[in-house]
Motif scaffolding. Structure first.
Motif, mmCIF file in Angstrom:
data_model
loop_
_atom_site.group_PDB
_atom_site.id
_atom_site.type_symbol
_atom_site.label_atom_id
_atom_site.label_comp_id
_atom_site.label_asym_id
_atom_site.label_seq_id
_atom_site.Cartn_x
_atom_site.Cartn_y
_atom_site.Cartn_z
ATOM 1 N N GLU A 30 -20.577 -3.877 -2.153
ATOM 2 C CA GLU A 30 -20.274 -5.157 -1.515
ATOM 3 C C GLU A 30 -20.909 -6.319 -2.281
ATOM 4 O OE1 GLU A 30 -21.522 -7.440 2.619
ATOM 5 O OE2 GLU A 30 -21.104 -5.282 2.683
ATOM 6 N N LYS A 31 -22.180 -6.190 -2.619
ATOM 7 C CA LYS A 31 -22.878 -7.256 -3.347
ATOM 8 C C LYS A 31 -22.263 -7.489 -4.727
ATOM 9 C CE LYS A 31 -27.244 -6.289 -0.958
ATOM 10 N NZ LYS A 31 -28.573 -5.611 -1.070
ATOM 11 N N LYS A 32 -21.845 -6.412 -5.360
ATOM 12 C CA LYS A 32 -21.230 -6.541 -6.681
ATOM 13 C C LYS A 32 -19.866 -7.214 -6.586
ATOM 14 C CE LYS A 32 -21.792 -5.706 -11.079
ATOM 15 N NZ LYS A 32 -22.962 -6.179 -11.827
ATOM 16 N N LEU A 33 -19.058 -6.824 -5.604
ATOM 17 C CA LEU A 33 -17.734 -7.405 -5.444
ATOM 18 C C LEU A 33 -17.802 -8.890 -5.096
ATOM 19 C CD1 LEU A 33 -15.804 -4.586 -3.516
ATOM 20 C CD2 LEU A 33 -15.559 -5.237 -5.920
ATOM 21 N N ARG A 34 -18.849 -9.294 -4.399
ATOM 22 C CA ARG A 34 -18.984 -10.705 -4.011
ATOM 23 C C ARG A 34 -19.189 -11.615 -5.227
ATOM 24 N NH1 ARG A 34 -18.887 -11.284 1.282
ATOM 25 N NH2 ARG A 34 -19.686 -9.625 2.645
ATOM 26 N N ASN B 24 -16.068 -3.882 -13.324
ATOM 27 C CA ASN B 24 -15.573 -4.055 -14.691
ATOM 28 C C ASN B 24 -14.050 -3.956 -14.779
ATOM 29 O OD1 ASN B 24 -18.165 -4.399 -15.687
ATOM 30 N ND2 ASN B 24 -18.428 -2.229 -16.184
ATOM 31 N N ILE B 25 -13.429 -3.312 -13.806
ATOM 32 C CA ILE B 25 -11.964 -3.264 -13.745
ATOM 33 C C ILE B 25 -11.423 -4.537 -13.101
ATOM 34 C CG2 ILE B 25 -9.967 -2.106 -12.703
ATOM 35 C CD1 ILE B 25 -11.111 -0.498 -14.973
ATOM 36 N N LEU B 26 -12.038 -4.957 -12.004
ATOM 37 C CA LEU B 26 -11.497 -6.058 -11.210
ATOM 38 C C LEU B 26 -11.836 -7.439 -11.773
ATOM 39 C CD1 LEU B 26 -12.079 -4.794 -7.560
ATOM 40 C CD2 LEU B 26 -10.044 -4.561 -9.005
ATOM 41 N N ALA B 27 -13.030 -7.606 -12.324
ATOM 42 C CA ALA B 27 -13.439 -8.928 -12.807
ATOM 43 C C ALA B 27 -12.536 -9.461 -13.929
ATOM 44 C CB ALA B 27 -14.894 -8.896 -13.264
ATOM 45 N N PRO B 28 -12.205 -8.661 -14.951
ATOM 46 C CA PRO B 28 -11.276 -9.155 -15.982
ATOM 47 C C PRO B 28 -9.912 -9.507 -15.401
ATOM 48 C CG PRO B 28 -12.450 -7.215 -16.767
ATOM 49 C CD PRO B 28 -12.735 -7.332 -15.304
ATOM 50 N N ASN B 29 -9.445 -8.724 -14.426
ATOM 51 C CA ASN B 29 -8.154 -9.024 -13.785
ATOM 52 C C ASN B 29 -8.198 -10.369 -13.086
ATOM 53 O OD1 ASN B 29 -7.102 -6.601 -14.643
ATOM 54 N ND2 ASN B 29 -7.471 -5.530 -12.715
ATOM 55 N N GLN B 30 -9.354 -10.645 -12.467
ATOM 56 C CA GLN B 30 -9.527 -11.923 -11.787
ATOM 57 C C GLN B 30 -9.460 -13.085 -12.785
ATOM 58 O OE1 GLN B 30 -9.617 -12.442 -8.632
ATOM 59 N NE2 GLN B 30 -10.076 -14.635 -8.603
ATOM 60 N N LYS B 31 -10.095 -12.898 -13.939
ATOM 61 C CA LYS B 31 -10.071 -13.939 -14.970
ATOM 62 C C LYS B 31 -8.652 -14.161 -15.491
ATOM 63 C CE LYS B 31 -14.822 -13.181 -16.567
ATOM 64 N NZ LYS B 31 -15.682 -12.698 -17.681
ATOM 65 N N SER B 32 -7.896 -13.053 -15.650
ATOM 66 C CA SER B 32 -6.524 -13.184 -16.151
ATOM 67 C C SER B 32 -5.635 -13.892 -15.130
ATOM 68 C CB SER B 32 -5.947 -11.804 -16.485
ATOM 69 O OG SER B 32 -5.839 -11.010 -15.316
ATOM 70 N N GLU C 186 -12.591 -13.855 -5.584
ATOM 71 C CA GLU C 186 -11.632 -13.363 -4.592
ATOM 72 C C GLU C 186 -12.316 -12.655 -3.424
ATOM 73 O OE1 GLU C 186 -7.958 -10.115 -4.363
ATOM 74 O OE2 GLU C 186 -8.730 -10.771 -6.314
ATOM 75 N N PHE C 187 -13.491 -12.053 -3.683
ATOM 76 C CA PHE C 187 -14.185 -11.253 -2.661
ATOM 77 C C PHE C 187 -15.412 -11.949 -2.069
ATOM 78 C CE2 PHE C 187 -12.130 -8.204 -5.531
ATOM 79 C CZ PHE C 187 -11.394 -7.455 -4.631
ATOM 80 N N LYS C 188 -15.664 -13.160 -2.509
ATOM 81 C CA LYS C 188 -16.918 -13.826 -2.170
ATOM 82 C C LYS C 188 -17.184 -13.896 -0.668
ATOM 83 C CE LYS C 188 -19.516 -18.081 -2.979
ATOM 84 N NZ LYS C 188 -19.495 -19.448 -3.580
ATOM 85 N N ASP C 189 -16.186 -14.211 0.118
ATOM 86 C CA ASP C 189 -16.381 -14.411 1.560
ATOM 87 C C ASP C 189 -15.761 -13.304 2.405
ATOM 88 O OD1 ASP C 189 -17.725 -16.906 1.201
ATOM 89 O OD2 ASP C 189 -15.773 -17.822 0.767
#
Length: 459
Positions: free
Chosen positions: A140-144, A438-446, A148-151
């Protein structure tokens, strides 16, 4: 009269010395004690979440002793078996109405759109991971850290139970989706049960893709009324010991003088020893009956697909790994069709050789020369590892976790099966969190870049 007083004083002084030597504190000013020896505490642990793993507040080692129900698994018509619904010793958890350990009943319905549901699938390691994650929120802390997952409000739901292996995870996913369970992400942690329990099924002449014979056959023996006289006698003695243990522990907690505590402690330990002795007898007879019953489906009210003749080792692990791969690909496809993220983790295990250096203390805890797990893991894991590229080529986000414990100097295993200490749990949780990030963060940037380019094109 004076002799009785002297005897009491002598016993009390001796007991005070015994108590101080054992617990390093004075009896009359004591705090509730709990022994922290990881090896002794979980010496007899077979499935972490299924047995009494805690020493009680008086410091008596009750590892492996179920003071409540002896049989906590229940035959399930779809999943093979589940846990009996009821309370759990961990605060905030229960065995829910579906038979899984969770704070919630299933299917869990979102209370609002901001909730993000993560389903955990697999065996006991996956079940322990779900508990640790709920308690520590590492993922949870990492995804925040991703906008997109902050809140988001994260809800962790466990569909994992000790002994589960593919295709049980696949079946569970299909069933719960069909009755309306929502998921945003699925994490499947497996590998060890697939290799070791396939071997056990094959040895018992039951199809390797059937649920674990180690778990299901003992339940079907009870259902078939096929317990031997010795096993019934041992079961009665176990129940007798449990009743006496409950009473003795209540007495122990009320002891106001040291000699009462000392004598009752000895009594409790003797009862615990008798309990474990009869459990071993019962387990031996149970396994004997299981071996006789395995494959004899005509006489049983529960039908198993037979495996006859037994598969050769090379063929056994090849077939097992292929089914494991297909089941994971199908879970990924089902998840994708329902807009669910799917992640697959191959769990680490001490019997698969890596660069980890074990201390002498950990070797005594983590390894058993007589275990059937060693050969199955040594032969089976390399075959699973050979399937990882195939899984990736089919779009599965699979992470190879077999080496993640290698650099940790502290003890990471709590038993000679597959389970981890808090240190090991933390390493696994951090690994899963970082891998998914590491999978989701680059997707978020794209996504952000794509949105910016759309804005520029409109201008």
């Amino acid at each position: 009269m004076i002799n009785i007083i002297f005897l009491f004083v002598f016993l009390e002084l001796g007991s005070l010395g015994w108590y101080f030597f054992k617990y390093k504190q004075f009896f009359y000013t004591r705090e509730k004690v709990a022994e922290n020896n990881q090896g002794e505490e979980l010496e007899n642990q077979e499935e972490n979440e299924n047995i009494n793993t805690n020493t009680n507040p008086m410091g008596i080692n009750l590892a492996g002793i179920r003071l409540e129900d002896s049989v906590i698994e229940r035959i399930h018509p779809y999943f093979g078996y589940v846990q009996k619904p009821g309370p759990d010793f961990r605060k905030g958890f229960k065995y829910n109405t579906a038979g899984f350990i969770s704070p919630y009943d299933y299917p869990y319905q979102k209370k609002h759109d901001n909730q993000y549901i993560i389903g955990i699938f697999g065996g006991s390691v996956a079940s322990n991971y779900s508990i640790y994650e709920i308690q520590n929120q590492i993922l949870e802390k990492k995804l925040r850290q991703i906008p997109e997952f902050k809140d988001r409000e994260f809800i962790i739901l466990s569909f994992a139970t000790g002994g589960y292996k593919q295709p049980q995870q696949l079946i569970l996913l299909n069933y719960f989706l069909s009755i309306g369970q929502q998921f945003d992400m699925i994490i499947n942690i497996d590998g060890f049960n697939e290799v070791t329990l396939a071997k056990a099924n094959n040895k018992n002449n039951i199809d390797i893709m059937m649920p674990s014979t180690n778990h299901v056959v003992p339940l079907t023996n009870i259902a078939n009324n096929s317990l031997s006289t010795k096993s019934i006698r041992a079961m009665l003695k176990i129940n007798d010991s449990k009743g006496k243990l409950k009473d003795a522990l209540e007495t122990l907690d009320k002891c106001q003088v040291a000699y009462c505590y000392a004598l009752t402690s000895i009594y409790v330990q003797n009862l615990a020893s008798t309990y474990r002795k009869n459990v071993k007898i019962f387990d031996k007879e149970r396994k004997k009956a299981a071996k006789q019953a395995a494959g004899e489906t005509e006489a049983s009210i529960v039908y198993f697909y037979a495996q006859s003749p037994q598969l050769e080792k090379s063929e056994l692990y090849k077939i097992m790994a292929e089914h494991w791969k297909k089941a994971s690909i199908m879970m990924k496809q089902i998840a994708a069709n329902n807009n669910i993220l799917y992640f697959h983790i191959l769990q680490p295990n001490q019997y698969y050789p890596t660069n980890r250096i074990y201390s002498e203390a950990e070797k005594k805890i983590a390894f058993d020369s007589d275990t059937p797990f060693k050969e199955a893991t040594e032969l089976g894991y390399p075959v699973l590892l050979n399937k990882i590229d195939d899984l990736k080529n089919n779009g599965v986000n699979i992470f190879n976790g077999v080496n993640i414990l290698d650099n940790e100097k502290e003890i990471v295993y709590i038993d000679s099966c597959c389970h981890y200490t808090k240190t090991g749990e933390n390493i696994l949780s951090e690994y899963i969190a970082n891998s998914i990030f590491n999978i989701l963060a680059p997707n978020q940037k794209s996504k952000v870049k794509s949105q910016k380019s759309k804005v520029r094109s409109k201008k």
